[in-house]
Design a protein around this motif. Structure first.
Motif, mmCIF file in Angstrom:
data_model
loop_
_atom_site.group_PDB
_atom_site.id
_atom_site.type_symbol
_atom_site.label_atom_id
_atom_site.label_comp_id
_atom_site.label_asym_id
_atom_site.label_seq_id
_atom_site.Cartn_x
_atom_site.Cartn_y
_atom_site.Cartn_z
ATOM 1 N N GLN A 1 139.899 -26.025 55.713
ATOM 2 C CA GLN A 1 139.068 -27.184 55.819
ATOM 3 C C GLN A 1 139.537 -28.418 54.927
ATOM 4 O O GLN A 1 139.536 -29.560 55.648
ATOM 5 C CB GLN A 1 137.617 -26.964 55.419
ATOM 6 N N LEU A 2 139.827 -28.070 53.619
ATOM 7 C CA LEU A 2 140.499 -29.160 52.963
ATOM 8 C C LEU A 2 141.463 -29.968 53.374
ATOM 9 O O LEU A 2 141.798 -30.980 53.112
ATOM 10 C CB LEU A 2 140.365 -28.824 51.471
ATOM 11 N N SER A 3 142.640 -29.112 53.758
ATOM 12 C CA SER A 3 143.713 -29.492 54.389
ATOM 13 C C SER A 3 143.619 -30.643 55.664
ATOM 14 O O SER A 3 144.595 -31.295 55.908
ATOM 15 C CB SER A 3 144.890 -28.533 54.548
ATOM 16 N N GLN A 4 142.551 -30.305 56.203
ATOM 17 C CA GLN A 4 142.173 -31.457 57.369
ATOM 18 C C GLN A 4 141.788 -32.765 57.052
ATOM 19 O O GLN A 4 141.321 -33.080 55.952
ATOM 20 C CB GLN A 4 141.272 -30.964 58.303
ATOM 21 N N ALA A 5 141.944 -33.786 57.794
ATOM 22 C CA ALA A 5 141.628 -35.066 57.730
ATOM 23 C C ALA A 5 140.043 -35.147 57.670
ATOM 24 O O ALA A 5 139.241 -34.389 58.402
ATOM 25 C CB ALA A 5 141.919 -36.043 58.829
ATOM 26 N N PRO A 6 139.393 -35.681 56.552
ATOM 27 C CA PRO A 6 138.030 -35.899 56.405
ATOM 28 C C PRO A 6 137.210 -36.841 57.443
ATOM 29 O O PRO A 6 137.788 -37.790 58.022
ATOM 30 C CB PRO A 6 137.782 -36.604 54.907
ATOM 31 N N GLU A 7 136.100 -36.314 57.880
ATOM 32 C CA GLU A 7 135.335 -37.040 58.689
ATOM 33 C C GLU A 7 134.364 -38.230 58.035
ATOM 34 O O GLU A 7 134.038 -39.122 58.605
ATOM 35 C CB GLU A 7 134.419 -36.127 59.668
ATOM 36 N N THR A 8 134.317 -38.054 56.859
ATOM 37 C CA THR A 8 133.347 -38.890 56.174
ATOM 38 C C THR A 8 134.023 -40.205 55.939
ATOM 39 O O THR A 8 135.092 -40.282 55.322
ATOM 40 C CB THR A 8 132.971 -38.444 54.718
ATOM 41 N N GLU A 9 133.351 -41.380 56.289
ATOM 42 C CA GLU A 9 133.797 -42.652 55.692
ATOM 43 C C GLU A 9 134.020 -42.958 54.213
ATOM 44 O O GLU A 9 133.316 -42.534 53.587
ATOM 45 C CB GLU A 9 132.803 -43.761 56.431
ATOM 46 N N GLY A 10 135.130 -43.406 54.208
ATOM 47 C CA GLY A 10 135.635 -43.835 52.840
ATOM 48 C C GLY A 10 136.403 -42.817 52.098
ATOM 49 O O GLY A 10 136.823 -42.572 51.115
ATOM 50 N N ALA A 11 136.639 -41.707 52.823
ATOM 51 C CA ALA A 11 137.358 -40.629 52.154
ATOM 52 C C ALA A 11 139.099 -40.526 52.667
ATOM 53 O O ALA A 11 139.275 -40.850 53.901
ATOM 54 C CB ALA A 11 136.693 -39.274 52.807
ATOM 55 N N GLU A 12 140.071 -40.195 51.953
ATOM 56 C CA GLU A 12 141.297 -39.982 52.545
ATOM 57 C C GLU A 12 141.525 -38.460 52.313
ATOM 58 O O GLU A 12 140.996 -37.838 51.608
ATOM 59 C CB GLU A 12 142.061 -40.811 51.167
ATOM 60 N N PRO A 13 142.877 -38.226 53.136
ATOM 61 C CA PRO A 13 143.312 -36.945 53.014
ATOM 62 C C PRO A 13 143.874 -36.585 51.685
ATOM 63 O O PRO A 13 144.261 -37.477 50.964
ATOM 64 C CB PRO A 13 144.612 -36.893 54.149
ATOM 65 N N VAL A 14 143.817 -35.261 51.213
ATOM 66 C CA VAL A 14 144.162 -34.615 50.213
ATOM 67 C C VAL A 14 145.569 -34.447 50.093
ATOM 68 O O VAL A 14 146.254 -34.722 48.970
ATOM 69 C CB VAL A 14 143.283 -33.271 49.965
ATOM 70 N N GLY A 15 146.405 -34.147 51.098
ATOM 71 C CA GLY A 15 147.768 -33.969 51.210
ATOM 72 C C GLY A 15 148.176 -32.394 51.093
ATOM 73 O O GLY A 15 149.261 -32.203 50.892
ATOM 74 N N LEU A 16 147.022 -31.692 51.094
ATOM 75 C CA LEU A 16 147.216 -29.959 51.043
ATOM 76 C C LEU A 16 148.155 -29.597 52.123
ATOM 77 O O LEU A 16 148.822 -28.477 51.895
ATOM 78 C CB LEU A 16 145.943 -29.475 50.899
ATOM 79 N N ASP A 17 147.996 -30.276 53.216
ATOM 80 C CA ASP A 17 148.768 -29.529 54.489
ATOM 81 C C ASP A 17 150.301 -29.834 54.396
ATOM 82 O O ASP A 17 151.036 -29.061 54.977
ATOM 83 C CB ASP A 17 148.364 -30.699 55.661
ATOM 84 N N LYS A 18 150.948 -30.233 53.289
ATOM 85 C CA LYS A 18 152.225 -30.268 53.070
ATOM 86 C C LYS A 18 152.654 -28.974 52.290
ATOM 87 O O LYS A 18 153.828 -28.704 52.312
ATOM 88 C CB LYS A 18 152.592 -31.559 51.975
ATOM 89 N N PHE A 19 151.643 -28.272 51.955
ATOM 90 C CA PHE A 19 152.094 -27.081 51.251
ATOM 91 C C PHE A 19 151.502 -25.750 51.679
ATOM 92 O O PHE A 19 150.680 -25.760 52.495
ATOM 93 C CB PHE A 19 151.533 -27.112 49.711
ATOM 94 N N ASP A 20 152.235 -24.535 51.216
ATOM 95 C CA ASP A 20 151.757 -23.271 51.812
ATOM 96 C C ASP A 20 151.018 -22.703 50.723
ATOM 97 O O ASP A 20 151.346 -22.594 49.540
ATOM 98 C CB ASP A 20 153.221 -22.419 52.025
ATOM 99 N N TYR A 21 149.665 -22.460 51.280
ATOM 100 C CA TYR A 21 148.563 -21.969 50.323
ATOM 101 C C TYR A 21 147.982 -20.542 50.920
ATOM 102 O O TYR A 21 147.195 -20.094 50.481
ATOM 103 C CB TYR A 21 147.698 -22.659 50.118
ATOM 104 N N SER A 22 149.046 -19.971 51.868
ATOM 105 C CA SER A 22 148.470 -18.836 52.635
ATOM 106 C C SER A 22 148.325 -17.374 51.447
ATOM 107 O O SER A 22 147.676 -16.476 52.074
ATOM 108 C CB SER A 22 149.497 -18.476 53.559
ATOM 109 N N LYS A 23 149.062 -17.551 50.463
ATOM 110 C CA LYS A 23 148.964 -16.326 49.307
ATOM 111 C C LYS A 23 147.414 -16.598 48.626
ATOM 112 O O LYS A 23 147.378 -15.427 47.468
ATOM 113 C CB LYS A 23 150.219 -16.135 48.788
ATOM 114 N N SER A 24 146.875 -17.500 48.876
ATOM 115 C CA SER A 24 145.651 -17.732 47.782
ATOM 116 C C SER A 24 144.803 -16.629 48.080
ATOM 117 O O SER A 24 144.643 -16.051 49.237
ATOM 118 C CB SER A 24 145.129 -19.095 48.176
#
Length: 215
Positions: free
Chosen positions: A124-147
């Motif tokens: 969810q966090l890796s996706q673009a936010p729907e709330t106005e005034g919010a910017e992407p986190v940039g998490l989609d650039k990394f592999d977090y599948s082993k979390s």
């Protein structure tokens, strides 16, 4: 002569009366003693019954606790809904450098099991936010599948090209930590890099210890 016989007879009768009275008294005392013995025996029986009842209650409680524990174990593999407060960097912070307005939050509901709740929240966090005034986190650039979730600690393992400036790392760490700590049952967030403990993600934020409070 008659008078002597009458006196003797009267004495015999009195003696017999006294003997009878004594016997009756002894009988009454014996019955009373027997009653007392029965009362004592009944008291002991009641104590034994109470002890047995307490032992049975304890056994039933232990059985109930075991059943409840087994039921919880069975539920671990079931999906359930988690209310999550996702944290994104604000446009004011990213564009204008507003230190007093660094983040924007967004409420979502994530359906997951205990085994995959961490990766589902990160999805969810890796996706673009729907709330106005919010910017992407940039998490989609990394592999977090082993979390994974380890008890009450969310272990976030990141791999890939972990390079960036202090702003990138600040945004990434804050967004992940705050979002995961909003999940019920998670008390700490720990980072690893490529499956190993590390001092920082990109050389700026100290991740050597788990985070237990929002950033």
């Amino acid at each position: 002569m008659k008078k002597i016989k009458l006196t003797a007879l009267t004495g015999i009768c009195l003696g017999l009366l006294l003997v009878a009275t004594g016997c009756a008294k002894d009988t009454a005392q014996a019955e009373e003693a027997n009653n007392q013995v029965e009362v004592v025996e009944n008291q002991k029986t009641s104590e034994d019954l109470n002890k047995e009842a307490a032992e049975n209650d304890g056994k039933e409680k232990n059985a109930d606790d075991k059943n409840n524990s087994e039921a919880e174990d069975e539920k671990d593999g079931e999906e359930k809904s988690y209310n999550v407060t996702l944290t994104y960097p604000s446009t004011a912070y990213i564009v204008d450098g507003d230190e007093d307005n660094k983040k924007v939050t967004e409420q979502v509901t994530v359906t997951a099991t205990k085994d995959d709740v961490i990766t589902k929240v990160l999805d969810q966090l890796s996706q673009a936010p729907e709330t106005e005034g919010a910017e992407p986190v940039g998490l989609d650039k990394f592999d977090y599948s082993k979390s994974k979730l380890d008890g009450t600690t969310a272990v976030v393992d990141l791999s890939g090209d972990l390079t960036g400036g202090s702003l990138d790392e600040d945004v990434l760490a804050r967004s992940i930590v705050n979002s995961l700590l909003s999940v019920k049952g998670i008390k700490a967030v720990e980072f690893t890099v490529n499956g190993e403990k590390a001092e920082s993600l990109m050389g700026h934020v100290d991740i050597s210890e788990p985070f237990t409070k929002n950033l």
